[in-house]
Every structure is written in C-alpha cells, then in structure tokens.
Design a protein around this motif. Structure first.
Motif, PDB file in Angstrom:
ATOM      1  N   ILE A 293       0.839  -1.206   0.000  1.00 61.47           N
ATOM      2  CA  ILE A 293       0.000   0.000   0.000  1.00 61.47           C
ATOM      3  C   ILE A 293       0.873   1.255   0.000  1.00 61.47           C
ATOM      4  CG2 ILE A 293      -1.827   1.221   1.207  1.00 61.47           C
ATOM      5  CD1 ILE A 293      -2.423  -1.500   2.587  1.00 61.47           C
ATOM      6  N   ARG A 294       0.522   2.196  -0.893  1.00 61.58           N
ATOM      7  CA  ARG A 294       1.120   3.523  -0.909  1.00 61.58           C
ATOM      8  C   ARG A 294       0.016   4.521  -0.620  1.00 61.58           C
ATOM      9  NH1 ARG A 294       3.598   4.320  -6.317  1.00 61.58           N
ATOM     10  NH2 ARG A 294       2.336   6.177  -6.298  1.00 61.58           N
ATOM     11  N   PHE A 295       0.190   5.308   0.426  1.00 68.16           N
ATOM     12  CA  PHE A 295      -0.818   6.299   0.794  1.00 68.16           C
ATOM     13  C   PHE A 295      -0.512   7.622   0.103  1.00 68.16           C
ATOM     14  CE2 PHE A 295      -0.893   3.326   4.353  1.00 68.16           C
ATOM     15  CZ  PHE A 295      -2.246   3.041   4.389  1.00 68.16           C
ATOM     16  N   ILE A 296      -1.547   8.175  -0.542  1.00 68.37           N
ATOM     17  CA  ILE A 296      -1.414   9.434  -1.269  1.00 68.37           C
ATOM     18  C   ILE A 296      -2.483  10.381  -0.739  1.00 68.37           C
ATOM     19  CG2 ILE A 296      -1.550  10.533  -3.537  1.00 68.37           C
ATOM     20  CD1 ILE A 296      -0.757   7.771  -4.704  1.00 68.37           C
ATOM     21  N   LEU A 297      -2.063  11.593  -0.414  1.00 64.67           N
ATOM     22  CA  LEU A 297      -2.983  12.584   0.118  1.00 64.67           C
ATOM     23  C   LEU A 297      -3.869  13.123  -0.996  1.00 64.67           C
ATOM     24  CD1 LEU A 297      -3.701  14.036   2.746  1.00 64.67           C
ATOM     25  CD2 LEU A 297      -2.112  15.827   2.079  1.00 64.67           C
ATOM     26  N   ASP A 298      -5.167  13.055  -0.791  1.00 62.42           N
ATOM     27  CA  ASP A 298      -6.137  13.541  -1.781  1.00 62.42           C
ATOM     28  C   ASP A 298      -6.810  14.777  -1.208  1.00 62.42           C
ATOM     29  OD1 ASP A 298      -7.747  13.643  -4.058  1.00 62.42           O
ATOM     30  OD2 ASP A 298      -9.321  12.472  -3.093  1.00 62.42           O
ATOM     31  N   GLN A 299      -6.647  15.896  -1.862  1.00 68.43           N
ATOM     32  CA  GLN A 299      -7.197  17.146  -1.361  1.00 68.43           C
ATOM     33  C   GLN A 299      -8.412  17.605  -2.161  1.00 68.43           C
ATOM     34  OE1 GLN A 299      -3.610  19.484  -1.540  1.00 68.43           O
ATOM     35  NE2 GLN A 299      -3.143  19.025   0.588  1.00 68.43           N
ATOM     36  N   SER A 300      -9.046  16.694  -2.864  1.00 73.10           N
ATOM     37  CA  SER A 300     -10.183  17.083  -3.700  1.00 73.10           C
ATOM     38  C   SER A 300     -11.382  17.511  -2.853  1.00 73.10           C
ATOM     39  CB  SER A 300     -10.574  15.945  -4.630  1.00 73.10           C
ATOM     40  OG  SER A 300     -10.951  14.811  -3.897  1.00 73.10           O
ATOM     41  N   ILE A 301     -11.584  16.893  -1.690  1.00 76.68           N
ATOM     42  CA  ILE A 301     -12.711  17.276  -0.831  1.00 76.68           C
ATOM     43  C   ILE A 301     -12.485  18.682  -0.290  1.00 76.68           C
ATOM     44  CG2 ILE A 301     -13.915  16.745   1.322  1.00 76.68           C
ATOM     45  CD1 ILE A 301     -13.381  13.793   0.751  1.00 76.68           C
ATOM     46  N   GLU A 302     -11.268  18.950   0.165  1.00 73.26           N
ATOM     47  CA  GLU A 302     -10.925  20.278   0.672  1.00 73.26           C
ATOM     48  C   GLU A 302     -11.070  21.324  -0.434  1.00 73.26           C
ATOM     49  OE1 GLU A 302      -7.051  22.562   2.573  1.00 73.26           O
ATOM     50  OE2 GLU A 302      -7.116  20.376   2.545  1.00 73.26           O
ATOM     51  N   TYR A 303     -10.640  20.971  -1.637  1.00 69.85           N
ATOM     52  CA  TYR A 303     -10.760  21.874  -2.776  1.00 69.85           C
ATOM     53  C   TYR A 303     -12.237  22.163  -3.064  1.00 69.85           C
ATOM     54  CZ  TYR A 303     -10.450  23.564  -7.592  1.00 69.85           C
ATOM     55  OH  TYR A 303     -10.574  24.312  -8.733  1.00 69.85           O
ATOM     56  N   GLY A 304     -13.068  21.127  -3.018  1.00 66.53           N
ATOM     57  CA  GLY A 304     -14.503  21.303  -3.256  1.00 66.53           C
ATOM     58  C   GLY A 304     -15.157  22.198  -2.220  1.00 66.53           C
ATOM     59  N   VAL A 305     -14.774  22.043  -0.950  1.00 72.10           N
ATOM     60  CA  VAL A 305     -15.328  22.878   0.114  1.00 72.10           C
ATOM     61  C   VAL A 305     -14.930  24.334  -0.102  1.00 72.10           C
ATOM     62  CG1 VAL A 305     -15.195  23.363   2.590  1.00 72.10           C
ATOM     63  CG2 VAL A 305     -15.497  21.024   1.800  1.00 72.10           C
ATOM     64  N   ASN A 306     -13.663  24.560  -0.454  1.00 63.09           N
ATOM     65  CA  ASN A 306     -13.202  25.935  -0.701  1.00 63.09           C
ATOM     66  C   ASN A 306     -13.932  26.562  -1.885  1.00 63.09           C
ATOM     67  OD1 ASN A 306     -11.417  25.981   1.429  1.00 63.09           O
ATOM     68  ND2 ASN A 306      -9.699  25.261   0.203  1.00 63.09           N
ATOM     69  N   MET A 307     -14.130  25.779  -2.948  1.00 65.72           N
ATOM     70  CA  MET A 307     -14.843  26.310  -4.112  1.00 65.72           C
ATOM     71  C   MET A 307     -16.300  26.621  -3.773  1.00 65.72           C
ATOM     72  SD  MET A 307     -12.697  26.794  -6.415  1.00 65.72           S
ATOM     73  CE  MET A 307     -13.699  27.166  -7.816  1.00 65.72           C
ATOM     74  N   SER A 308     -16.931  25.763  -2.987  1.00 59.08           N
ATOM     75  CA  SER A 308     -18.318  26.009  -2.568  1.00 59.08           C
ATOM     76  C   SER A 308     -18.411  27.295  -1.749  1.00 59.08           C
ATOM     77  CB  SER A 308     -18.843  24.841  -1.754  1.00 59.08           C
ATOM     78  OG  SER A 308     -18.929  23.696  -2.536  1.00 59.08           O
ATOM     79  N   LYS A 309     -17.424  27.516  -0.873  1.00 61.45           N
ATOM     80  CA  LYS A 309     -17.394  28.745  -0.076  1.00 61.45           C
ATOM     81  C   LYS A 309     -17.268  29.965  -0.964  1.00 61.45           C
ATOM     82  CE  LYS A 309     -15.091  27.491   3.905  1.00 61.45           C
ATOM     83  NZ  LYS A 309     -13.980  27.546   4.834  1.00 61.45           N
ATOM     84  N   LYS A 310     -16.363  29.879  -1.958  1.00 62.38           N
ATOM     85  CA  LYS A 310     -16.162  31.016  -2.857  1.00 62.38           C
ATOM     86  C   LYS A 310     -17.419  31.299  -3.681  1.00 62.38           C
ATOM     87  CE  LYS A 310     -11.192  30.558  -3.214  1.00 62.38           C
ATOM     88  NZ  LYS A 310     -10.044  30.258  -4.070  1.00 62.38           N
ATOM     89  N   ILE A 311     -18.071  30.264  -4.142  1.00 63.67           N
ATOM     90  CA  ILE A 311     -19.311  30.439  -4.913  1.00 63.67           C
ATOM     91  C   ILE A 311     -20.392  31.056  -4.039  1.00 63.67           C
ATOM     92  CG2 ILE A 311     -21.187  29.182  -6.058  1.00 63.67           C
ATOM     93  CD1 ILE A 311     -19.006  27.264  -7.120  1.00 63.67           C
ATOM     94  N   ALA A 312     -20.492  30.593  -2.781  1.00 65.44           N
ATOM     95  CA  ALA A 312     -21.481  31.154  -1.865  1.00 65.44           C
ATOM     96  C   ALA A 312     -21.202  32.622  -1.588  1.00 65.44           C
ATOM     97  CB  ALA A 312     -21.499  30.362  -0.561  1.00 65.44           C
ATOM     98  N   ASP A 313     -19.925  32.986  -1.444  1.00 58.20           N
ATOM     99  CA  ASP A 313     -19.567  34.391  -1.216  1.00 58.20           C
ATOM    100  C   ASP A 313     -19.940  35.252  -2.411  1.00 58.20           C
ATOM    101  OD1 ASP A 313     -18.589  33.730   1.258  1.00 58.20           O
ATOM    102  OD2 ASP A 313     -16.470  33.752   0.654  1.00 58.20           O
ATOM    103  N   VAL A 314     -19.679  34.752  -3.609  1.00 54.21           N
ATOM    104  CA  VAL A 314     -19.998  35.516  -4.819  1.00 54.21           C
ATOM    105  C   VAL A 314     -21.506  35.675  -4.970  1.00 54.21           C
ATOM    106  CG1 VAL A 314     -19.946  35.416  -7.342  1.00 54.21           C
ATOM    107  CG2 VAL A 314     -17.874  34.965  -6.044  1.00 54.21           C
ATOM    108  N   THR A 315     -22.252  34.606  -4.768  1.00 51.78           N
ATOM    109  CA  THR A 315     -23.712  34.707  -4.908  1.00 51.78           C
ATOM    110  C   THR A 315     -24.308  35.583  -3.812  1.00 51.78           C
ATOM    111  OG1 THR A 315     -24.004  32.635  -3.699  1.00 51.78           O
ATOM    112  CG2 THR A 315     -23.967  32.512  -6.104  1.00 51.78           C
ATOM    113  N   LYS A 316     -23.729  35.553  -2.603  1.00 50.91           N
ATOM    114  CA  LYS A 316     -24.214  36.418  -1.529  1.00 50.91           C
ATOM    115  C   LYS A 316     -23.953  37.874  -1.886  1.00 50.91           C
ATOM    116  CE  LYS A 316     -22.179  36.617   2.495  1.00 50.91           C
ATOM    117  NZ  LYS A 316     -21.683  36.310   3.848  1.00 50.91           N
ATOM    118  N   GLY A 317     -22.787  38.162  -2.465  1.00 52.31           N
ATOM    119  CA  GLY A 317     -22.461  39.516  -2.909  1.00 52.31           C
ATOM    120  C   GLY A 317     -23.395  39.981  -4.011  1.00 52.31           C
TER     121      GLY A 317
END
Length: 128
Positions: free
Chosen positions: A93-117
C-alpha cells in the motif's frame, strides 16, 4: 486483465472498504487524525501494489502527521488486510494525500460568497 475489468473494480471496492474499517478501528497511532477517510483505492492488475487516496480533515500539519503515521503503520495495515481479505497477494500500500474534498469545500465557499455579494447588490438596486 484489463485495468477497468469487473474483477479489478470489485477488488478496488473491497480493499477500500476494509482499509476504511482498519483505519477507523485499528490504528492506535496518535499522529493519525481521527477524521481520516479513504477516498479511492487503485489496485494494480497484478495485485502487487495499491494506491490508497486518503483525505484528512484538518490543517497541513495534521495531514503530514497522518501520512507519516500511516506510512509507519503500513506493515500492520497490510497484515490486517491480508487477514480480512482472501486474496492471492496482499498488495503493498502507498498512501497518497487527496485534497479534492478540501478543494470542493473551498470552491463552494467562494461560490457562496460571490452569490451572496450578488444578492446584496441586487437588493441595493431594488431599494433605489
């Protein structure tokens, strides 16, 4: 065996399920964060190697500590996997860090900020 064969897909699913169970209940290393999840698993067609993509909820320090803890516990995890799965070869087994969930959360936050603005801007124009 083709890479996307039914057998390979089934092996990937079983390894991911058992790896998640092992991480949830068997690792006692304090470096491994409690919110560690297995996002995806790719087992090679010859069943010799395995890439496990993991996601860690926390800061960068928690992520690096978790990776270090998992690499040190790799032998234990592989042995547990061998006991739980009936396979000819237990993959390395080789463990690889996957940051796609974190990336998705950040993008959702940015989209929410833009739509709120945009909503606030629209409300201001309606008030005039």
């Amino acid at each position: 065996m083709r890479k996307n064969s039914i057998k390979n897909t089934r092996v990937n699913t079983e390894v991911q399920r058992e790896l998640s169970n092992i991480l949830r209940g068997g690792i006692k290393d304090p470096r491994v964060a409690p919110w560690t999840s297995v996002v995806a698993v790719e087992v090679a067609p010859d069943l010799k190697t395995c890439k496990a993509y993991i996601s860690v909820l926390g800061d960068e320090n928690a992520q690096t500590d978790t990776l270090a803890g998992l690499k040190s516990a790799e032998g234990y995890i592989r042995r547990e996997l061998a006991h739980r799965l009936n396979m000819r070869n237990t993959p390395e087994i080789r463990f690889i860090l996957d940051q796609s969930i974190e990336y998705g959360v950040n993008m959702s936050k940015k989209i929410a900020d833009v739509t709120k603005g945009m909503d606030q801007k629209g409300d201001a124009e309606d008030a005039e």
